[in-house]
Design an enzyme around this catalytic site. Structure first.
Site, PDB file in Angstrom:
ATOM      1  N   ASP A 156      15.451  -2.235  -5.792  1.00  0.00           N
ATOM      2  CA  ASP A 156      15.826  -3.579  -6.222  1.00  0.00           C
ATOM      3  C   ASP A 156      17.337  -3.683  -6.104  1.00  0.00           C
ATOM      4  O   ASP A 156      18.065  -3.700  -7.089  1.00  0.00           O
ATOM      5  CB  ASP A 156      15.362  -3.795  -7.666  1.00  0.00           C
ATOM      6  CG  ASP A 156      15.670  -5.192  -8.176  1.00  0.00           C
ATOM      7  OD1 ASP A 156      16.044  -6.051  -7.360  1.00  0.00           O
ATOM      8  OD2 ASP A 156      15.543  -5.418  -9.399  1.00  0.00           O
ATOM      9  N   ASP A 159      22.095  -7.372  -1.572  1.00  0.00           N
ATOM     10  CA  ASP A 159      22.036  -7.430  -0.118  1.00  0.00           C
ATOM     11  C   ASP A 159      22.874  -6.295   0.471  1.00  0.00           C
ATOM     12  O   ASP A 159      23.685  -5.685  -0.231  1.00  0.00           O
ATOM     13  CB  ASP A 159      22.555  -8.784   0.362  1.00  0.00           C
ATOM     14  CG  ASP A 159      21.545  -9.898   0.106  1.00  0.00           C
ATOM     15  OD1 ASP A 159      20.606 -10.017   0.906  1.00  0.00           O
ATOM     16  OD2 ASP A 159      21.696 -10.629  -0.891  1.00  0.00           O
TER      17      ASP A 159
END
Length: 282
Positions: A156, A159
């Site tokens: 998780d 970017d």
């Protein structure tokens, strides 16, 4: 005058959030962190100018990244989370009764601290669960050096910019492979494919030499604008991804987990990819 937070993740294209109140803003050891109250999405967290999560729609992202691989596996006892400092993914993972231990490796303690204070509904007490083990450190270092193995590994990350960039590299994926038990599953956020097609093709090119079964599944998260969001999938067994709807329905029913987005039917359909994503893979 109204204050706005303008996110400029994509060149030539941006979205804006109207700010009611800035709750926290600081430059941590790793990144610029801001949490603010918005007029439509509740509380919002951004790192280095990029929106990471909002109170209003975080459940879509966290439910899909957690429940698709965990219900596909069927009996996940040990789970590793890389990143996820807001605690939303840990919250969803710990809803699975089979999970005995969830290790979370987060590089920035400040993210956890601020999210516990300003976004408490994300973790909803998950950080205090006795099954949770929080490690402050670098994710790639952990999978490279750890002698532990896991049924499911979830990335998780932000970017592939700044601290999150290494979590999209071949050395990271090699470390993930060595930390997976036989039949283990890896899943990771992989950007909005319409706006970031290179992320899909690059991830597939780096994962496919390491795993027999590589693909993507999708979900529509309003905050992550520009189309449907992709999640990378990797496993050395094609069976979990092919889990039948009947099997998923049985596992979901037995879990007694309450969801707001995830259903077995959504799960089964999430692996059906539009042609433009298939073209990026091929």
């Amino acid at each position: 005058m109204s204050m706005w937070f303008d996110e400029t993740l994509h060149d030539g294209y941006h979205q804006g959030f109207q700010i009611k109140e800035v709750l926290f803003e600081n430059k941590t050891d790793h990144q610029h962190l801001v949490i603010f109250e918005s007029t439509t999405f509740g509380r919002v967290m951004a790192l280095d100018g990029i929106i990471q999560t909002t109170e209003r729609d975080e459940f879509i992202y966290h439910e899909m990244l957690a429940h698709v691989p965990l219900f596909s596996h069927g009996d996940p006892k040990d789970v590793l989370i890389i990143g996820g400092g807001d605690g939303g993914l840990l919250r969803e993972v710990l809803k699975h009764p089979q999970v005995k231990k969830a290790v979370q490796v987060e590089i920035d303690q400040a993210v956890i601290d601020m999210c516990r204070q300003y976004l408490p509904n994300h973790s909803a007490g998950a950080f205090d669960d006795k099954r949770a083990e929080i490690v402050i450190g670098d994710g790639i270092d952990y999978v490279t050096n750890s002698d532990r193995q896991f049924d499911v590994i979830l990335s998780d990350s932000t970017d592939p910019i700044g601290p999150g960039e290494v979590l999209f590299t071949s050395p990271f994926y090699q470390g993930v492979k060595r930390c997976l038990k036989p039949g283990g599953i890896f899943a990771a956020q992989n950007g909005v494919a319409f706006m970031q097609p290179d992320e899909v093709s690059t991830t597939y090119r780096r994962l496919s030499p390491l795993f027999e079964d590589c693909s993507f599944f999708t979900a529509a998260v309003p905050t992550y604008v520009g189309g449907i969001m992709t999640f990378a999938w990797a496993c050395n067994d094609s069976g979990p991804r092919a889990s039948s709807l009947e099997v998923l329905q049985r596992r979901f029913g037995q879990s007694d987990i309450d969801t707001r987005y995830y259903t077995p039917e959504v799960h089964a359909g999430a692996f059906a990819l539009p042609r433009y994503i298939l073209n990026s893979i091929n």
